[in-house]
Motif scaffolding. Sequence first.
Motif, PDB file in Angstrom:
ATOM      1  N   ASP A  63       0.836  -1.195   0.000  1.00 40.76           N
ATOM      2  CA  ASP A  63       0.000   0.000   0.000  1.00 40.76           C
ATOM      3  C   ASP A  63       0.879   1.257   0.000  1.00 40.76           C
ATOM      4  O   ASP A  63       0.378   2.371  -0.007  1.00 40.76           O
ATOM      5  N   GLN A  64       2.190   1.084   0.005  1.00 38.36           N
ATOM      6  CA  GLN A  64       3.207   2.134  -0.024  1.00 38.36           C
ATOM      7  C   GLN A  64       3.133   3.078   1.175  1.00 38.36           C
ATOM      8  O   GLN A  64       3.690   4.168   1.146  1.00 38.36           O
ATOM      9  N   ALA A  65       2.459   2.645   2.241  1.00 40.07           N
ATOM     10  CA  ALA A  65       2.357   3.475   3.443  1.00 40.07           C
ATOM     11  C   ALA A  65       2.656   2.685   4.711  1.00 40.07           C
ATOM     12  O   ALA A  65       3.349   3.169   5.593  1.00 40.07           O
ATOM     13  N   THR A  66       2.126   1.438   4.783  1.00 39.48           N
ATOM     14  CA  THR A  66       2.259   0.685   6.026  1.00 39.48           C
ATOM     15  C   THR A  66       2.789  -0.729   5.848  1.00 39.48           C
ATOM     16  O   THR A  66       3.350  -1.292   6.771  1.00 39.48           O
ATOM     17  N   PHE A  67       2.620  -1.324   4.673  1.00 37.44           N
ATOM     18  CA  PHE A  67       2.864  -2.749   4.517  1.00 37.44           C
ATOM     19  C   PHE A  67       3.392  -3.060   3.125  1.00 37.44           C
ATOM     20  O   PHE A  67       2.993  -2.447   2.139  1.00 37.44           O
ATOM     21  N   ALA A  68       4.277  -4.071   3.060  1.00 37.24           N
ATOM     22  CA  ALA A  68       4.741  -4.595   1.773  1.00 37.24           C
ATOM     23  C   ALA A  68       5.040  -6.076   1.931  1.00 37.24           C
ATOM     24  O   ALA A  68       5.419  -6.537   3.004  1.00 37.24           O
ATOM     25  N   ASN A  69       4.861  -6.813   0.843  1.00 38.94           N
ATOM     26  CA  ASN A  69       5.208  -8.233   0.798  1.00 38.94           C
ATOM     27  C   ASN A  69       6.038  -8.468  -0.459  1.00 38.94           C
ATOM     28  O   ASN A  69       5.604  -8.168  -1.571  1.00 38.94           O
ATOM     29  N   LEU A  70       7.229  -8.991  -0.265  1.00 36.64           N
ATOM     30  CA  LEU A  70       8.157  -9.283  -1.355  1.00 36.64           C
ATOM     31  C   LEU A  70       7.864 -10.672  -1.905  1.00 36.64           C
ATOM     32  O   LEU A  70       7.779 -11.638  -1.147  1.00 36.64           O
ATOM     33  N   LEU A  71       7.717 -10.765  -3.224  1.00 30.54           N
ATOM     34  CA  LEU A  71       7.297 -12.003  -3.879  1.00 30.54           C
ATOM     35  C   LEU A  71       8.087 -12.271  -5.161  1.00 30.54           C
ATOM     36  O   LEU A  71       8.656 -11.359  -5.745  1.00 30.54           O
ATOM     37  N   ASP A  72       8.032 -13.514  -5.596  1.00 31.12           N
ATOM     38  CA  ASP A  72       8.502 -13.923  -6.925  1.00 31.12           C
ATOM     39  C   ASP A  72       9.940 -13.500  -7.228  1.00 31.12           C
ATOM     40  O   ASP A  72      10.284 -13.164  -8.362  1.00 31.12           O
ATOM     41  N   VAL A  73      10.796 -13.540  -6.222  1.00 35.46           N
ATOM     42  CA  VAL A  73      12.188 -13.149  -6.404  1.00 35.46           C
ATOM     43  C   VAL A  73      12.959 -14.310  -7.036  1.00 35.46           C
ATOM     44  O   VAL A  73      12.905 -15.431  -6.552  1.00 35.46           O
ATOM     45  N   PHE A  74      13.659 -14.005  -8.111  1.00 31.61           N
ATOM     46  CA  PHE A  74      14.531 -15.023  -8.696  1.00 31.61           C
ATOM     47  C   PHE A  74      15.629 -14.388  -9.521  1.00 31.61           C
ATOM     48  O   PHE A  74      15.505 -13.266 -10.003  1.00 31.61           O
ATOM     49  N   VAL A  75      16.714 -15.118  -9.643  1.00 29.43           N
ATOM     50  CA  VAL A  75      17.792 -14.835 -10.586  1.00 29.43           C
ATOM     51  C   VAL A  75      17.814 -16.043 -11.517  1.00 29.43           C
ATOM     52  O   VAL A  75      17.809 -17.191 -11.056  1.00 29.43           O
ATOM     53  N   LEU A  76      17.803 -15.803 -12.811  1.00 28.01           N
ATOM     54  CA  LEU A  76      17.858 -16.921 -13.749  1.00 28.01           C
ATOM     55  C   LEU A  76      19.093 -17.771 -13.458  1.00 28.01           C
ATOM     56  O   LEU A  76      20.155 -17.244 -13.118  1.00 28.01           O
ATOM     57  N   GLU A  77      18.945 -19.080 -13.579  1.00 29.27           N
ATOM     58  CA  GLU A  77      19.987 -20.027 -13.176  1.00 29.27           C
ATOM     59  C   GLU A  77      21.365 -19.692 -13.726  1.00 29.27           C
ATOM     60  O   GLU A  77      22.363 -19.758 -13.012  1.00 29.27           O
ATOM     61  N   GLU A  78      21.430 -19.334 -14.990  1.00 29.71           N
ATOM     62  CA  GLU A  78      22.731 -19.112 -15.626  1.00 29.71           C
ATOM     63  C   GLU A  78      23.443 -17.848 -15.131  1.00 29.71           C
ATOM     64  O   GLU A  78      24.621 -17.640 -15.427  1.00 29.71           O
ATOM     65  N   TYR A  79      22.736 -17.019 -14.340  1.00 30.29           N
ATOM     66  CA  TYR A  79      23.334 -15.782 -13.834  1.00 30.29           C
ATOM     67  C   TYR A  79      23.502 -15.787 -12.317  1.00 30.29           C
ATOM     68  O   TYR A  79      23.864 -14.772 -11.732  1.00 30.29           O
ATOM     69  N   ARG A  80      23.265 -16.904 -11.686  1.00 29.08           N
ATOM     70  CA  ARG A  80      23.406 -16.972 -10.232  1.00 29.08           C
ATOM     71  C   ARG A  80      24.875 -16.937  -9.836  1.00 29.08           C
ATOM     72  O   ARG A  80      25.745 -17.356 -10.582  1.00 29.08           O
TER      73      ARG A  80
END
Length: 140
Positions: A63-80
């Motif tokens: 909501d950019q004021a009180t809460f955030a949830n971080l999701l779907d984080v990834f680095v493609l395998e070949e760049y890890r």
Amino acid sequence: MAIKIKHTLNAQDFSAVFRFLSERSYWSKGISKKCLRFACDNSLCFVLTENNTLRAFARVVTDQATFANLLDVFVLEEYRGLSYGKQLITAVMTDARLQGLRRFTLATKDAHDLYQKYDFSEPVFPEGMMEIYKPNIYIE
């Protein structure tokens, strides 16, 4: 090397994100393009590219004021192992729209060490946390 963080997904980036999440992630396997497009359109997206090629992705529901949830984080395998994950999470955590929040959450199965470097920790009151969890919702 031209590393950039963008906040919009062009068609090529969206296709790469969709392929990874729907085919290779453990948390979104089977997600439909329509569902992912709707999710991205209603989230803050962080698209890390180098030379106009997707390397890593994350999105934040907030909501950019009180809460955030971080999701779907990834680095493609070949760049890890090349610090793209750190660059991506640094961009998320320093984004002006995500400052001064009371609560910032995420769920991870295997990246605790990375997130602890950004002050994420176990919930202070885990007994107060509840969820409805449907891990196989996208798989037919």
